[in-house]
Motif scaffolding. Structure first.
Motif, mmCIF file in Angstrom:
data_model
loop_
_atom_site.group_PDB
_atom_site.id
_atom_site.type_symbol
_atom_site.label_atom_id
_atom_site.label_comp_id
_atom_site.label_asym_id
_atom_site.label_seq_id
_atom_site.Cartn_x
_atom_site.Cartn_y
_atom_site.Cartn_z
ATOM 1 N N LEU A 19 0.680 -1.252 0.046
ATOM 2 C CA LEU A 19 -0.034 -0.121 0.152
ATOM 3 C C LEU A 19 0.953 1.204 0.115
ATOM 4 N N ASN A 20 1.893 1.282 0.722
ATOM 5 C CA ASN A 20 2.718 2.335 0.815
ATOM 6 C C ASN A 20 4.003 2.368 -0.262
ATOM 7 N N ARG A 21 4.234 1.303 -0.983
ATOM 8 C CA ARG A 21 5.139 1.440 -1.973
ATOM 9 C C ARG A 21 4.590 1.203 -3.291
ATOM 10 N N HIS A 22 3.690 0.418 -3.662
ATOM 11 C CA HIS A 22 3.573 0.013 -5.172
ATOM 12 C C HIS A 22 1.887 0.198 -5.564
ATOM 13 N N ASN A 56 -6.234 -4.181 -7.053
ATOM 14 C CA ASN A 56 -5.294 -3.024 -7.447
ATOM 15 C C ASN A 56 -4.926 -3.275 -8.952
ATOM 16 N N SER A 57 -4.665 -4.332 -9.133
ATOM 17 C CA SER A 57 -3.997 -4.706 -10.371
ATOM 18 C C SER A 57 -5.174 -4.496 -11.420
ATOM 19 N N ASP A 224 -3.567 -14.335 -5.387
ATOM 20 C CA ASP A 224 -2.643 -13.233 -4.460
ATOM 21 C C ASP A 224 -1.248 -13.819 -4.430
ATOM 22 N N MET A 225 -0.524 -13.351 -5.186
ATOM 23 C CA MET A 225 1.115 -13.682 -5.300
ATOM 24 C C MET A 225 1.716 -13.552 -4.107
ATOM 25 N N ASN A 226 1.306 -12.564 -3.151
ATOM 26 C CA ASN A 226 2.251 -12.335 -1.827
ATOM 27 C C ASN A 226 1.543 -13.247 -0.932
ATOM 28 N N SER A 227 0.731 -14.246 -1.312
ATOM 29 C CA SER A 227 0.494 -15.298 -0.317
ATOM 30 C C SER A 227 0.931 -16.909 -0.889
ATOM 31 N N ILE A 228 1.692 -17.438 0.120
ATOM 32 C CA ILE A 228 2.420 -18.791 -0.269
ATOM 33 C C ILE A 228 1.325 -19.664 -0.571
ATOM 34 N N GLU A 255 -3.610 -12.097 -11.401
ATOM 35 C CA GLU A 255 -2.679 -12.236 -10.387
ATOM 36 C C GLU A 255 -1.888 -10.765 -9.970
ATOM 37 N N ASN A 256 -1.940 -10.482 -8.644
ATOM 38 C CA ASN A 256 -1.741 -9.333 -8.314
ATOM 39 C C ASN A 256 -0.197 -8.755 -8.164
ATOM 40 N N LEU A 257 0.775 -9.569 -8.523
ATOM 41 C CA LEU A 257 2.066 -9.184 -8.369
ATOM 42 C C LEU A 257 2.574 -8.428 -9.656
ATOM 43 N N CYS A 258 2.550 -9.126 -10.866
ATOM 44 C CA CYS A 258 3.038 -8.443 -12.201
ATOM 45 C C CYS A 258 1.535 -7.719 -12.779
ATOM 46 N N GLY A 259 0.404 -8.320 -12.199
ATOM 47 C CA GLY A 259 -0.638 -7.675 -12.953
ATOM 48 C C GLY A 259 -1.212 -8.289 -14.082
#
Length: 265
Positions: A19-22, A56-57, A224-228, A255-259
């Motif tokens: 939330l703060n960075r990307h 977000n993506s 959710d690519m931030n989740s293992i 997928e929410n890492l690269c969008g």
């Protein structure tokens, strides 16, 4: 040591970091404030805020989308797009069911270690810490979990691996202490298309109960690519997704890492 975990404690740490960075910060913050001002129970507020973070993506692919109702239930959100009222139903696809419980336990331990470090000296330890664990790490009981929390705490304090921790890597963060699992991508980590199709079928059954005032209803399936427990490398038998039948007007996998986004319907 504090042993209870509030809903706020259990929110995914990486969600706060990103939330703060990307993220598309202004709309996300505005949507979070709107949810906070709603009469929803705190548990529901955190669930809704986590859901909007996963989208977000989606907002990058559809920048014209304006969310109008963030607190409805069926579907999860109502938005406006090209003068159309769009209902958006969001669901997460879990790729590793066996890891879901492990990840929940890890997040609880991370939060306890964060509390210890912030109570000692927030300024000294603020940052995002990515931890890798030995494969034999155990979570059998509360006593073992407390030992793991101390190992995590000491690893960050000493800036070297201790106990169950195999490695520790730090990234900058200007405000708080965030701890998460080290991201590692398995090149052969497939997401079976059947899992996506099963989710669609379950949502199809609920479709008649969704808000009928919308012009269209979209289903957004998120990894959710931030989740293992949710991450993957590729979708197996992706061509099977073309066979889907559904009353939803549009279906996407995101997928929410690269969008990356896949239009299923």
């Amino acid at each position: 040591m504090k042993k209870t975990f509030s809903d706020e404690d259990l929110i995914k740490n990486l969600s706060l970091y990103y939330l703060n960075r990307h993220l598309k910060k202004k709309p996300i913050e505005r949507y979070h404030r709107t949810i906070d001002e709603s009469p929803l129970h705190d548990r529901e507020k955190y669930r809704k805020k986590s859901e909007i973070l996963l989208l977000n993506s989606f907002m990058h692919h559809f920048p014209e989308v304006k969310f109008e109702d963030l607190t409805c239930e069926s579907p999860d959100f109502i938005a406006k797009l090209n003068d159309k009222k769009i209902g958006i139903e969001l669901t997460e696809v879990i790729n590793h069911l066996e890891m879901k419980k492990v990840e929940s336990t890890l997040n609880k331990m991370f939060r306890q270690a964060e509390i210890l470090l912030e109570q000692e000296d927030t300024t000294k330890y603020r940052g995002v810490y990515f931890l890798e664990f030995h494969p034999n790490i155990k979570f059998d009981n509360l006593e073992v979990q407390q030992e793991n929390i101390i190992s995590i705490y000491k690893s960050i304090k000493k800036n070297k691996a201790v106990g169950c921790v195999k490695s520790v890597r730090k990234s900058f963060h200007r405000r708080n202490v965030f701890i998460t699992h080290e991201y590692s991508m398995n090149l052969f980590d497939e997401l079976c298309s059947e899992k996506i199709l099963e989710l669609i079928e379950k949502k199809n059954e609920k479709f008649p109960y969704y808000d009928t005032s919308v012009d269209e209803c979209w289903l957004v399936i998120v990894s959710d690519m931030n989740s293992i427990a949710s991450r993957y490398t590729f979708i197996q038998d992706k061509e099977h997704l073309k066979e889907v039948k559904s009353p939803f007007h549009k279906i996407f996998h995101l997928e929410n890492l690269c969008g990356n986004i896949t239009s299923i319907k």
